[in-house]
Design an enzyme around this catalytic site. Structure first.
Site, mmCIF file in Angstrom:
data_model
loop_
_atom_site.group_PDB
_atom_site.id
_atom_site.type_symbol
_atom_site.label_atom_id
_atom_site.label_comp_id
_atom_site.label_asym_id
_atom_site.label_seq_id
_atom_site.Cartn_x
_atom_site.Cartn_y
_atom_site.Cartn_z
ATOM 1 N N SER A 3 -28.401 -7.388 7.267
ATOM 2 C CA SER A 3 -29.173 -8.103 6.026
ATOM 3 C C SER A 3 -28.615 -9.601 6.013
ATOM 4 O O SER A 3 -28.340 -10.048 6.973
ATOM 5 C CB SER A 3 -29.116 -7.166 4.805
ATOM 6 O OG SER A 3 -29.941 -7.728 3.903
ATOM 7 N N HIS A 14 -33.152 -6.985 7.529
ATOM 8 C CA HIS A 14 -34.054 -7.214 6.320
ATOM 9 C C HIS A 14 -34.590 -8.661 6.535
ATOM 10 O O HIS A 14 -33.935 -9.421 6.906
ATOM 11 C CB HIS A 14 -33.222 -7.100 5.132
ATOM 12 C CG HIS A 14 -32.710 -5.774 4.904
ATOM 13 N ND1 HIS A 14 -31.719 -5.175 3.923
ATOM 14 C CD2 HIS A 14 -33.051 -4.629 5.364
ATOM 15 C CE1 HIS A 14 -31.340 -4.181 3.923
ATOM 16 N NE2 HIS A 14 -32.362 -3.490 4.875
ATOM 17 N N ASP A 24 -27.850 -0.335 2.233
ATOM 18 C CA ASP A 24 -28.682 0.235 3.278
ATOM 19 C C ASP A 24 -27.882 0.243 4.707
ATOM 20 O O ASP A 24 -26.961 -0.612 4.733
ATOM 21 C CB ASP A 24 -29.888 -0.814 3.613
ATOM 22 C CG ASP A 24 -30.898 -0.211 4.477
ATOM 23 O OD1 ASP A 24 -31.073 1.226 4.578
ATOM 24 O OD2 ASP A 24 -31.920 -0.720 4.951
#
EC number: 3.1.1.61
Lengths: 193, 269
Positions: free
Chosen positions: A18, A45, A138
């Protein structure tokens, strides 16, 4: 059951990240050996408004064939595949990609957990899951699934990550085999056969 | 954890008892949806989920709603809508009558987007929008044209990015956290259940939109459905798919030419 397009022992490396991961990958990619003896899937992401430019950006750093996944593309060794924005990326037993536009998971689509879990399901112990820089949780559940399937888990060393929360969260909450800087990660991936 | 063969058993139950055929859906996606439902509805095991589906026809409705994906938005992928606005719809403008099919329309956000485009191009009065889905519950929502107010900010941004220049709020009235789109937009819509797996062609169209539906099907079923679309498209008609979907694996591909970068193909043979 259809024939697998890869040898069952063929490795799949899935890198998830991310915030801060694009820079980390820009460092990693030039150091990867060509040809690459495994398939590499990258799930990041990203804002849904950004289109296919990520694959173009990464392509400037490596001679390894790299492209954004389209529905039902086949997974083959020696290639880098990028998860498209706004879809979850899944892998079928026949080793082709499936896209899924369902609800966000961990506020994210693509979600790292979703692809890690799907990789664990199809590639089992031949899966290597790598979690890079990021500012949310995540990926941890997905690495747990990879570990449970007999695969291998790696986290970026939090001190080398722009956003240490995500790799640190995995290190704290699941079993991580290696904690690597990006240079160490490149050396490790180059040692895979 | 659910095994592949358990999913196969469940799918054959659904077909034998209720006529729903999910056997050619993407296995990876189906498995995720079923696991998600087990966790949402707290089934301790696969056997209990199977028993509930077999013994409780009202639960079937929930199962179908949750297994199929109903994520959608207005003017989803604004660039796609810009191409519809500037290229596709103007080229259909000279026809006396325009027939459009939204296959797998879910709760109808994209059908209302289309009606707005047609209205702004002064084509709505001579258009018919067929909107179909296998799921009667989402069609009922689509028919009402009522959407949650919090989503409208995003929809309005999408509308502007797609080339819209009107005041988007003039198309709806807000009421208690919901908005209702103007009746004149829905006057030309026809809603009906249609299952792409088992139902046949029912008309000839100038434009078929089926966006982010084929991704849930395996390659064989994709081929079947693309042939159904091909049969249902008039010559020089357009087929529009989701942003990561493709005709490249299909036998119909040779009859189509893709428009620049968008996932829109024109039938040329």
């Amino acid at each position: 059951m259809a024939e697998n397009s890869l040898n069952p022992s063929q490795k799949l490396v899935v890198i998830g990240g991310s915030m801060g991961s694009i820079d980390a990958l820009m460092k990693l990619l030039p150091n990867l050996k060509v040809p690459m003896p495994f398939a590499l899937v990258i799930v990041l992401h990203r804002k849904s408004s950004v289109d296919s430019t990520l694959a173009d950006l990464f392509a400037t750093r490596t001679r390894i064939p790299i492209r954004e996944v389209e529905d039902k593309d086949t997974l083959e060794k020696g290639n880098i595949y990028i998860a498209p924005a706004d879809y979850h990326l899944l892998i079928e037993q026949e080793r082709i990609f499936a896209l899924d536009a369902s609800e966000k998971v961990n506020y994210s689509r693509p979600s790292l957990d979703v692809t890690f879990e799907s990789a664990a399901d199809t590639f089992g112990s031949a899966t290597v899951g790598v979690l890079l820089s990021g500012a949310n949780a995540d990926g941890t559940a997905g690495l747990t699934a990879i570990k449970k399937a007999g695969g291998l888990t790696i986290a970026q060393h939090p001190e080398t990550a722009q956003a240490p929360f995500m790799p640190q969260h995995a290190i704290t909450h699941t079993v991580i085999d290696y904690i690597f800087s990006m240079d160490e990660l490149a050396a490790y991936l180059n040692s895979l056969s | 954890m659910i095994e592949e063969d358990e999913i196969t058993i469940l799918l054959s139950d659904l077909f034998e008892l209720y006529g729903y055929d999910f056997t050619n859906y993407s296995k990876a996606s189906l498995k995720r949806r079923i696991l998600r439902l087990c966790s949402l509805d707290k089934f301790p095991s696969f056997a209990e989920l199977r028993y509930r589906i077999k013994s409780d026809p009202t639960y079937l409705q929930r199962f179908v709603e949750e297994i199929t994906v109903n994520v959608t938005e207005m003017f989803r992928d604004p660039q796609f809508y810009k191409t519809l606005r500037t290229e596709v719809l103007p080229s259909l403008g000279s026809k006396p009558f325009i027939r459009i099919w939204h296959a797998g329309c879910s709760t109808g956000e994209e059908v209302y987007s289309m009606a707005i485009l047609l209205k702004e191009l002064n084509l709505l009065h001579k258009s018919l929008l067929y909107a179909t889905d296998l799921n009667p519950t989402v069609l009922e929502k689509a028919r009402k044209g009522i959407f949650p107010l919090p989503h409208l900010k995003q929809y309005s941004e999408n509308y502007i990015l797609s080339g819209g220049i009107q005041d988007f709020s003039s198309y709806y009235t807000a009421h208690y956290g919901q908005v209702k789109f103007r009746e004149e937009l829905s006057e030309k819509m026809i809603f009906s259940t249609h299952n792409l797996v088992s139902d046949r062609s029912f008309n000839e169209f100038d434009l078929i939109l089926c966006r982010n539906v084929l991704i849930y099907f395996d390659k064989d079923l994709q081929e079947t459905v693309l042939r159904l679309f091909d049969e249902s498209l008039g010559s020089l008609g357009y087929l529009a798919l989701g942003s990561k979907e493709t005709l490249k694996f299909s036998s119909v591909a040779a009859q189509y030419r893709q428009l620049n970068r968008e996932k829109i193909w024109r039938k040329i043979h």
